[in-house]
Design an enzyme around this catalytic site. Structure first.
Site, PDB file in Angstrom:
ATOM      1  N   CYS A  55       0.688  -1.370   0.042  1.00  0.00           N
ATOM      2  CA  CYS A  55      -0.003  -0.064   0.043  1.00  0.00           C
ATOM      3  C   CYS A  55       1.010   1.368   0.002  1.00  0.00           C
ATOM      4  O   CYS A  55       0.420   2.157  -0.444  1.00  0.00           O
ATOM      5  CB  CYS A  55      -0.939  -0.008   1.282  1.00  0.00           C
ATOM      6  SG  CYS A  55      -0.055  -0.325   2.752  1.00  0.00           S
ATOM      7  N   HIS A 291      -2.155   0.651   7.638  1.00  0.00           N
ATOM      8  CA  HIS A 291      -2.431   0.159   6.084  1.00  0.00           C
ATOM      9  C   HIS A 291      -2.506   1.913   5.467  1.00  0.00           C
ATOM     10  O   HIS A 291      -2.673   2.654   6.547  1.00  0.00           O
ATOM     11  CB  HIS A 291      -3.924  -0.305   5.962  1.00  0.00           C
ATOM     12  CG  HIS A 291      -4.476  -0.636   4.622  1.00  0.00           C
ATOM     13  ND1 HIS A 291      -3.506  -0.863   3.457  1.00  0.00           N
ATOM     14  CD2 HIS A 291      -5.723  -0.519   3.890  1.00  0.00           C
ATOM     15  CE1 HIS A 291      -4.178  -1.139   2.281  1.00  0.00           C
ATOM     16  NE2 HIS A 291      -5.531  -0.794   2.519  1.00  0.00           N
TER      17      HIS A 291
END
Length: 448
Positions: A55, A291
């Protein structure tokens, strides 16, 4: 197209490998990072992330893609206009923009000299060699299962070419679009970013010996996130320099094209500065503990130039890094000078007595604003639309990558509601302290 073998040596490639992964590469982490850039079949302008880890590359890439689409189309009309050609165009544009921010004079593009590696992970699938059925971009998500990622084979086959112009890079990617979609597309671009920036430049800016990819969990460091968003591999997210225990630690040196806000600021792990919170375009990478996702809006006024009162609040708070809404009385002169207000000593002494009448040694934000900016103006509308993107299918409604819409309102109250069970709201409040958001279908999107 002019192309030449790059002066990047084999030793420097080994240095990039070590900078990213450390002395040893965990197979499972390398495998999670071994994916290409491919778009969701459900939300055609949204990249998908197959597994946790990359990510740090995919979310900034998505943010630059959205910046381009919001600029080129009226509002969100692009959602209904996306073709494969447009996907390729905006992906390459985002890649090139990130590389441009990292480049000083030339571009180093890394690819695999053993083309069989790329054929195995793209051409054979795309051309239907593994099945009689036709495959689309979404099938590339399963490549890690079909062809197991091998770090040694990957690194043994890296080659670098140097291009003097970004137009040359754009042409290369157009001619080799399948290599971006293939199993190692994300990693090849990441290595190109480091090589283009320069290994020693990245080391110097990051100031750390820790790998840019966490050796245990596989997530990208803040240095890597900053490099992808701004072209600078600095560790911190505040503006310019901050004095910490006598050390002047460097953050961002200018307003960013896209922004960054993070739940970690609420948890007091970092202080995000105005350059990140107030970017040039209304697109922000959002950080949780594990994340990265993306928040964006079609409301351009969210990034309008600051009013004088907004500037005053920002500068006042730069002297209040702990977010206590007060500063030391001794800082008043510097605050006034930064705002181009009268700051000679005699006037400052008078204002100290007025704003700190009980001689507590502090000046409250509200008292300061009431004195110098009694009629506060805002460049931001009270109501606006926010859209959230999470590239992990499993973190979306119905397990499909799709944009999630919310209606935001900025409350008049100076008091914000703290709700630790709503990390999305808590994260947004680091940027808009008095925000409330009604999300579509009453489902709050996930930061994780």
């Amino acid at each position: 197209m002019e192309r030449s073998l790059s002066p990047v040596t084999e030793q420097e490639l080994l240095g990039i490998k070590h900078l990213l992964w450390g002395p040893d590469i965990k197979h499972e982490i390398f495998k999670r990072w071994s994916q290409g850039f491919y778009f969701s079949t459900n939300e055609k302008s949204a990249l998908e992330q197959a597994e946790g880890g990359p990510c740090a590359i995919i979310a900034p890439m998505q943010a630059f893609i959205l910046k381009k689409l919001l600029a080129d189309y009226n509002g969100l009309s692009f959602r209904y206009s996306i073709t494969e050609e447009i996907q390729h165009t905006v992906l390459i544009h985002a890649l090139c923009e990130i590389l441009q921010q990292c480049s000083t004079e030339r571009y180093h593009i890394i690819y695999l000299k053993n083309q069989d590696l790329e054929r195995e992970s793209s051409s054979s699938v795309i051309n239907g060699d593994t099945s009689k059925e036709e495959f689309n971009d979404n099938d590339l998500a399963t490549l890690n299962e079909i062809f197991d990622a091998d770090a040694k084979i990957f690194h043994d086959n890296l080659v670098v070419h140097m291009y003097p112009l970004i137009a040359d890079v754009e042409k290369y990617y157009k001619e080799n679009i399948n290599s971006l979609k293939a199993q190692y597309g994300v990693l090849l671009f990441l290595y190109s970013v480091i090589a283009t920036k320069g290994l020693e430049h990245v080391k110097m800016e990051s100031g750390t010996n820790d790998p840019l990819i966490d050796e245990t969990y596989g997530y990208g460091s803040q240095n890597l996130i900053n490099l992808m968003i701004t072209g600078k591999a600095v560790t911190y997210v505040w503006d310019n320099y901050q004095d910490v225990g006598g050390l002047k630690l460097k953050g961002l040196d200018k307003q960013s094209q896209i922004g960054f806000i993070t739940l970690m600021e609420h948890l007091r792990y970092c202080t995000v500065g105005s350059f990140y919170k107030n970017p040039i375009h209304p697109v922000w990478v959002l950080g949780s503990e594990t994340h990265l996702t993306v928040l964006f809006s079609d409301e351009r006024k969210l990034v309008s130039p600051e009013t004088k009162s907004e500037e005053a609040r920002r500068i006042f708070k730069s002297f209040d890094p702990d977010g206590n809404n007060f500063i030391s009385s001794s800082s008043l002169q510097e605050v006034l000078a930064a705002l181009d207000l009268v700051s000679d000593q005699e006037y400052v002494d008078i204002m100290k007595k007025k704003l700190d009448s009980e001689n507590l040694g502090i000046i409250l934000l509200n008292a300061f604003m009431d004195e110098f900016f009694p009629k506060e103006e805002s460049s931001i509308p009270d109501m606006f639309q926010l859209i959230h993107y999470n590239g992990l299918a499993r973190s979306n409604v119905n397990k499909e990558v799709q944009y999630h819409f919310g209606s935001a309102i900025l409350l008049e109250s100076d008091l914000k509601s703290i709700n630790d069970s709503d990390p999305m709201l808590t994260c947004l409040q680091t940027k808009w302290p008095n925000i409330e958001v009604q999300w579509c279908d009453n489902i709050t999107p996930s930061l994780n």
